[in-house]
Design a protein around this motif. Structure first.
Motif, PDB file in Angstrom:
ATOM      1  N   ASP A 176       3.124  -0.029   7.784  1.00  9.92           N
ATOM      2  CA  ASP A 176       4.020   1.036   8.241  1.00  9.92           C
ATOM      3  C   ASP A 176       4.493   0.702   9.645  1.00  9.92           C
ATOM      4  O   ASP A 176       3.711   0.226  10.475  1.00  9.92           O
ATOM      5  N   VAL A 177       5.764   0.969   9.913  1.00 10.93           N
ATOM      6  CA  VAL A 177       6.331   0.811  11.250  1.00 10.93           C
ATOM      7  C   VAL A 177       7.098   2.086  11.566  1.00 10.93           C
ATOM      8  O   VAL A 177       7.903   2.549  10.754  1.00 10.93           O
ATOM      9  N   GLY A 178       6.844   2.666  12.722  1.00  9.19           N
ATOM     10  CA  GLY A 178       7.526   3.907  13.068  1.00  9.19           C
ATOM     11  C   GLY A 178       7.351   4.244  14.531  1.00  9.19           C
ATOM     12  O   GLY A 178       6.712   3.499  15.289  1.00  9.19           O
ATOM     13  N   PRO A 179       7.917   5.384  14.944  1.00 10.82           N
ATOM     14  CA  PRO A 179       7.820   5.787  16.350  1.00 10.82           C
ATOM     15  C   PRO A 179       6.385   6.022  16.780  1.00 10.82           C
ATOM     16  O   PRO A 179       5.524   6.377  15.966  1.00 10.82           O
TER      17      PRO A 179
ATOM     18  N   THR B   4      12.958  -5.917  23.144  1.00 15.29           N
ATOM     19  CA  THR B   4      13.648  -6.330  21.913  1.00 15.29           C
ATOM     20  C   THR B   4      12.686  -6.278  20.729  1.00 15.29           C
ATOM     21  O   THR B   4      11.474  -6.160  20.900  1.00 15.29           O
ATOM     22  N   ALA B   5      13.242  -6.374  19.531  1.00 15.39           N
ATOM     23  CA  ALA B   5      12.426  -6.401  18.320  1.00 15.39           C
ATOM     24  C   ALA B   5      11.527  -7.633  18.319  1.00 15.39           C
ATOM     25  O   ALA B   5      11.861  -8.667  18.899  1.00 15.39           O
ATOM     26  N   LEU B   6      10.393  -7.514  17.661  1.00 19.12           N
ATOM     27  CA  LEU B   6       9.402  -8.583  17.669  1.00 19.12           C
ATOM     28  C   LEU B   6       8.920  -8.826  16.243  1.00 19.12           C
ATOM     29  O   LEU B   6       8.577  -7.878  15.527  1.00 19.12           O
ATOM     30  N   ARG B   7       8.929 -10.089  15.838  1.00 16.46           N
ATOM     31  CA  ARG B   7       8.335 -10.456  14.552  1.00 16.46           C
ATOM     32  C   ARG B   7       6.908 -10.928  14.792  1.00 16.46           C
ATOM     33  O   ARG B   7       6.676 -11.854  15.572  1.00 16.46           O
ATOM     34  N   VAL B   8       5.964 -10.308  14.128  1.00 20.52           N
ATOM     35  CA  VAL B   8       4.555 -10.643  14.297  1.00 20.52           C
ATOM     36  C   VAL B   8       3.998 -11.162  12.976  1.00 20.52           C
ATOM     37  O   VAL B   8       4.578 -10.952  11.907  1.00 20.52           O
ATOM     38  N   ILE B   9       2.855 -11.829  13.069  1.00 23.27           N
ATOM     39  CA  ILE B   9       2.185 -12.387  11.903  1.00 23.27           C
ATOM     40  C   ILE B   9       0.853 -11.666  11.708  1.00 23.27           C
ATOM     41  O   ILE B   9       0.045 -11.571  12.634  1.00 23.27           O
ATOM     42  N   ILE B  10       0.641 -11.154  10.504  1.00 25.10           N
ATOM     43  CA  ILE B  10      -0.641 -10.555  10.142  1.00 25.10           C
ATOM     44  C   ILE B  10      -1.418 -11.572   9.305  1.00 25.10           C
ATOM     45  O   ILE B  10      -0.933 -12.026   8.266  1.00 25.10           O
TER      46      ILE B  10
ATOM     47  N   ILE C 173       8.921  -5.519  14.176  1.00 25.13           N
ATOM     48  CA  ILE C 173       8.667  -4.251  14.859  1.00 25.13           C
ATOM     49  C   ILE C 173       9.785  -4.011  15.868  1.00 25.13           C
ATOM     50  O   ILE C 173       9.927  -4.780  16.829  1.00 25.13           O
ATOM     51  N   PRO C 174      10.594  -2.980  15.693  1.00 29.68           N
ATOM     52  CA  PRO C 174      11.619  -2.672  16.695  1.00 29.68           C
ATOM     53  C   PRO C 174      10.987  -2.336  18.047  1.00 29.68           C
ATOM     54  O   PRO C 174       9.817  -1.949  18.126  1.00 29.68           O
TER      55      PRO C 174
ATOM     56  N   VAL D  83       7.091  -8.764   5.013  1.00 33.35           N
ATOM     57  CA  VAL D  83       6.782  -7.451   4.467  1.00 33.35           C
ATOM     58  C   VAL D  83       7.617  -6.410   5.206  1.00 33.35           C
ATOM     59  O   VAL D  83       7.659  -6.394   6.442  1.00 33.35           O
ATOM     60  N   LYS D  84       8.287  -5.541   4.467  1.00 26.45           N
ATOM     61  CA  LYS D  84       9.122  -4.500   5.067  1.00 26.45           C
ATOM     62  C   LYS D  84       8.282  -3.261   5.380  1.00 26.45           C
ATOM     63  O   LYS D  84       7.283  -2.995   4.716  1.00 26.45           O
ATOM     64  N   PRO D  85       8.687  -2.477   6.382  1.00 26.23           N
ATOM     65  CA  PRO D  85       7.969  -1.238   6.695  1.00 26.23           C
ATOM     66  C   PRO D  85       7.897  -0.328   5.480  1.00 26.23           C
ATOM     67  O   PRO D  85       8.873  -0.156   4.747  1.00 26.23           O
ATOM     68  N   GLY D  86       6.731   0.241   5.251  1.00 26.65           N
ATOM     69  CA  GLY D  86       6.524   1.113   4.112  1.00 26.65           C
ATOM     70  C   GLY D  86       6.162   0.395   2.830  1.00 26.65           C
ATOM     71  O   GLY D  86       5.890   1.028   1.809  1.00 26.65           O
ATOM     72  N   GLU D  87       6.125  -0.940   2.869  1.00 27.79           N
ATOM     73  CA  GLU D  87       5.832  -1.714   1.673  1.00 27.79           C
ATOM     74  C   GLU D  87       4.329  -1.861   1.477  1.00 27.79           C
ATOM     75  O   GLU D  87       3.570  -2.014   2.427  1.00 27.79           O
ATOM     76  N   ALA D  88       3.919  -1.798   0.216  1.00 25.23           N
ATOM     77  CA  ALA D  88       2.532  -2.041  -0.155  1.00 25.23           C
ATOM     78  C   ALA D  88       2.477  -3.326  -0.973  1.00 25.23           C
ATOM     79  O   ALA D  88       3.182  -3.460  -1.969  1.00 25.23           O
ATOM     80  N   VAL D  89       1.669  -4.268  -0.546  1.00 25.15           N
ATOM     81  CA  VAL D  89       1.526  -5.547  -1.234  1.00 25.15           C
ATOM     82  C   VAL D  89       0.169  -5.551  -1.930  1.00 25.15           C
ATOM     83  O   VAL D  89      -0.872  -5.609  -1.274  1.00 25.15           O
ATOM     84  N   ALA D  90       0.190  -5.456  -3.254  1.00 23.35           N
ATOM     85  CA  ALA D  90      -1.046  -5.279  -4.006  1.00 23.35           C
ATOM     86  C   ALA D  90      -1.496  -6.570  -4.671  1.00 23.35           C
ATOM     87  O   ALA D  90      -0.727  -7.529  -4.809  1.00 23.35           O
ATOM     88  N   ASP D  91      -2.762  -6.585  -5.078  1.00 17.90           N
ATOM     89  CA  ASP D  91      -3.361  -7.654  -5.865  1.00 17.90           C
ATOM     90  C   ASP D  91      -3.197  -9.026  -5.215  1.00 17.90           C
ATOM     91  O   ASP D  91      -2.805 -10.000  -5.850  1.00 17.90           O
ATOM     92  N   GLN D  92      -3.513  -9.099  -3.930  1.00 21.80           N
ATOM     93  CA  GLN D  92      -3.485 -10.365  -3.217  1.00 21.80           C
ATOM     94  C   GLN D  92      -4.830 -11.067  -3.385  1.00 21.80           C
ATOM     95  O   GLN D  92      -5.889 -10.447  -3.261  1.00 21.80           O
ATOM     96  N   GLU D  93      -4.804 -12.372  -3.643  1.00 20.40           N
ATOM     97  CA  GLU D  93      -6.011 -13.122  -3.978  1.00 20.40           C
ATOM     98  C   GLU D  93      -6.412 -14.018  -2.813  1.00 20.40           C
ATOM     99  O   GLU D  93      -5.846 -15.092  -2.601  1.00 20.40           O
ATOM    100  N   LEU D  94      -7.404 -13.574  -2.071  1.00 14.62           N
ATOM    101  CA  LEU D  94      -7.815 -14.303  -0.875  1.00 14.62           C
ATOM    102  C   LEU D  94      -8.454 -15.641  -1.199  1.00 14.62           C
ATOM    103  O   LEU D  94      -8.432 -16.567  -0.375  1.00 14.62           O
ATOM    104  N   ASP D  95      -9.009 -15.800  -2.396  1.00  9.46           N
ATOM    105  CA  ASP D  95      -9.669 -17.052  -2.750  1.00  9.46           C
ATOM    106  C   ASP D  95      -8.707 -18.234  -2.738  1.00  9.46           C
ATOM    107  O   ASP D  95      -9.133 -19.394  -2.668  1.00  9.46           O
TER     108      ASP D  95
END
Length: 270
Positions: free
Chosen positions: A192-195, A168-174, A114-115, A78-90
């Protein structure tokens, strides 16, 4: 031979689309939607009432490939500022267990970069079903560290923040799951990712100008403010703008969650 019982709960009286014309609208549909391992399965339709008389029904079956991010190893980027809609947890079938004290329920997984020195804000809002979202932030999938869990929320929204203090930049998992099992659960994920917010004092007021739009602001990161305008005091963030002769100032603050903010304007003469 008699098939072995499959230890998955039956989902009776589930939420279904409006019934077609050949289905009696006076009766409740039953639905089942799950993600399963490859194999052959048996679907059993029985009478819900203990001594029901049965009757005709319409059975509709469809199969689709589950989303890849049901596995942490295939987390959706997922890119910063992106909204991911209609995700189906089931459809989730892999539980995350990195964070202590969090129920080990199935989750869907998302990866975010995350930078160094910047802040991640992740919001999950339940859009269907009666349930409470649960967020975990992991450093990795295999033996990853728990970097945090959601600490705040309002209603069907949960919020998680994290600052990358590394060099350094870090890739994290949500990992987005639920506090308990359920059905019909859908959600929206906003990232969102920012200062890091640093304008928590008047002396560090953030310069803004005409047309400025600032997202991901959070009063909980502000400093204490008390003056004739705000005698009660409270957390505040500060912004600075220069006006020229015959100009008017229009400022609008739109809260994402929480109480309504207040606005105060003071003149800073040279």
């Amino acid at each position: 031979s008699e098939p072995a019982p499959f230890p998955f709960p039956t989902l009776d009286a589930g939420v279904s689309p409006p019934p077609p014309e050949d289905v009696n609208p006076n009766f409740q549909d039953a639905s089942l939607r799950v993600a399963l391992d490859p194999g052959e399965y048996f679907v059993l339709v029985d009478e819900a009432a203990a001594f029901g008389v049965g009757g005709p029904f319409t059975l509709k079956v469809s199969s689709t490939a589950p989303p890849e991010n049901t596995s942490c190893a295939r987390a959706r980027v997922v890119k910063p500022g992106e909204a991911v809609a209609d995700q189906e947890l089931d459809l989730a079938n892999e539980a995350s267990s990195a964070c202590a004290g969090v129920p080990q329920n199935p989750a869907l997984y998302y990866a975010v970069d995350i930078p160094s020195g910047e802040r991640l804000t992740a919001r999950v809002t339940a859009t269907a079903g009666s349930w409470t979202p649960q967020l975990q932030l992991l450093s990795d999938c295999a033996d990853g560290l728990c970097l945090g869990i959601d600490q705040d929320g309002q209603g069907s929204m949960r919020l998680l923040r994290y600052i990358n203090n590394g060099p350094t930049a870090l890739r994290v998992i949500i990992a987005v799951g639920a506090s308990r099992a359920g059905t019909g659960r859908r959600f929206r994920l906003d990232v969102d990712v920012g200062p890091v917010i640093a304008n928590g004092s008047c002396g560090a007021a953030l310069p803004v100008k005409h047309g400025t739009i600032l997202k991901n602001q959070d009063l909980r990161e502000g400093g204490f403010f008390q003056s004739r305008c705000a005698p009660v005091g409270g957390a505040a963030l500060f912004y600075r703008i220069e006006l020229f002769p015959r100009q008017s100032l229009n400022v609008r603050v739109m809260p994402v969650m929480g109480s309504f903010p207040e606005l105060f304007v003071s003149l800073m003469g040279s």
